[in-house]
Design an enzyme around this catalytic site. Structure first.
Site, short mmCIF file in Angstrom:
data_model
loop_
_atom_site.label_atom_id
_atom_site.label_comp_id
_atom_site.label_asym_id
_atom_site.label_seq_id
_atom_site.Cartn_x
_atom_site.Cartn_y
_atom_site.Cartn_z
CB SER A 94 23.69 -14.86 44.42
OG SER A 94 23.07 -16.13 44.54
CG HIS A 95 22.60 -16.41 48.58
ND1 HIS A 95 22.15 -15.93 47.38
CD2 HIS A 95 21.79 -15.87 49.53
CE1 HIS A 95 21.12 -15.11 47.59
NE2 HIS A 95 20.89 -15.05 48.88
CG ASN A 96 30.47 -18.89 49.49
OD1 ASN A 96 30.30 -20.07 49.79
ND2 ASN A 96 31.68 -18.40 49.25
CB THR A 108 23.18 -20.04 44.88
OG1 THR A 108 23.50 -18.70 45.26
CG2 THR A 108 22.32 -20.68 45.97
#
Length: 329
Positions: A94-96, A108
């Protein structure tokens, strides 16, 4: 970006809780003293300006039995771009972000029940040629969720959705019916800008509009859905810096310090995470501010308050991906 007072109030209402009623935009308009049409026009404009990402359900992954972790990779600088692109393609990411540190790529990862987080993380690390990997699942969540106050520009991000569950405790997954799973899929889709946005959803599901709304509210009560709200591009609001504080806290003080940090309005996320011999930071906090200096000033005050001086702050240098995980897709 410049926002008038009505846009500011609208954005704050949309972030907190979108009305789960048949005519939600009408209800929002009544609360702001404007027409339904004006609400729709303003939201459309905020989307066009890339301020609002989407209006949708924010699902609690653990309530569905999903597992999640923060992963840090040390990637050669000349491979960072390609590595980030590969990581971002994974549906559970979802987050990078790229961050300023030896471990320069942080993401994540969420996986369905039965899958191995460590194995999946190490497989991704191998795929992108990472020199080393840290798999950092949460032991305890002190705070999660972000609300960006924009009515006053000297206010920074304010966390909402506090959650004190011990992440290592098994959370019994609900037994969902096929109809509930279909509804969860629908609720994760960006809500259409129509006077009755849930009507089309009900037609696709073959049920009444009132049933969709009743079940959605039930998901909130059961903790399956943390909230139904707007997700924003915080950089467009002026919050250009995000500092991840990594703290070494004595084990006997974790509870005290974690709760203290979680109480800070500037902290949006606060987690206790696992450690390794090569990585002994056990408490993580996220702080957003217009500048790195603003983040550092907040974190310095936090450190002084709890008398913890052993910490580092990692700033993101690039956002490769930021999107809600889609469940049951």
């Amino acid at each position: 970006m410049e926002f008038d007072s009505t846009d500011k109030q609208l954005l704050e209402k949309l972030q907190r809780a979108f009305p789960l009623v048949e005519e939600p935009f009408k209800e929002l308009g009544q609360s702001l003293g404007i027409s339904t049409r004006e609400v729709l026009v303003r939201i459309s404009s905020l989307k066009t300006r890339n301020v609002i990402r989407e209006i949708c359900a924010i699902i609690d992954s653990r309530a569905l039995g999903y597992q999640s972790t923060l992963v840090a990779l040390s990637v050669p600088a000349d491979k960072l771009e390609a590595a980030a692109a590969t990581i971002s393609q994974h549906p559970g990411v979802s987050h990078n972000y790229a961050r300023e540190y030896k471990y320069n790529l942080w993401f994540t990862l969420a996986l369905p029940p039965g899958e191995d987080l460590t194995m999946a993380s190490e497989k991704l690390a191998s795929q992108v040629g990472a020199e080393s990997v840290l798999v950092l699942p949460a032991i305890k969540v002190f705070k999660i969720g972000a609300f960006f106050q924009i009515s006053e520009q000297d206010e920074v991000a304010v966390g909402i959705g506090n959650d004190g569950h011990d992440s290592q405790t098994t959370i019994s997954s609900p037994t969902l019916t096929p109809a509930e799973i279909e509804l969860i899929r629908e609720l994760q889709i960006d809500l259409p800008l129509e006077e009755r946005p849930f009507l089309g959803m009900a037609k696709r599901l073959g049920c009444k509009e009132s049933d969709v709304l009743k079940r959605a509210k039930d998901f909130l009560t059961r903790g399956i859905m943390r909230r139904f709200a707007a997700l924003l591009y915080h950089r467009k609001l002026g919050f250009l810096a995000n500092g991840m504080g990594c703290w070494r806290v004595p084990s006997e003080r974790i509870e005290e310090v974690g709760k203290n940090f979680a109480a800070s309005p500037q902290v949006t996320h606060c987690y206790q995470r696992v450690t390794y011999p090569q990585w002994t930071y056990n408490l993580f906090t996220m702080v957003h501010a217009p500048t790195q200096e603003g983040c550092m000033a907040t974190i310095k005050l936090m450190a002084e308050k709890v008398k913890i001086s052993d910490y580092i702050v990692l700033f993101s240098t690039r956002e490769f991906k930021k999107a809600a995980v889609k469940y049951y897709w």
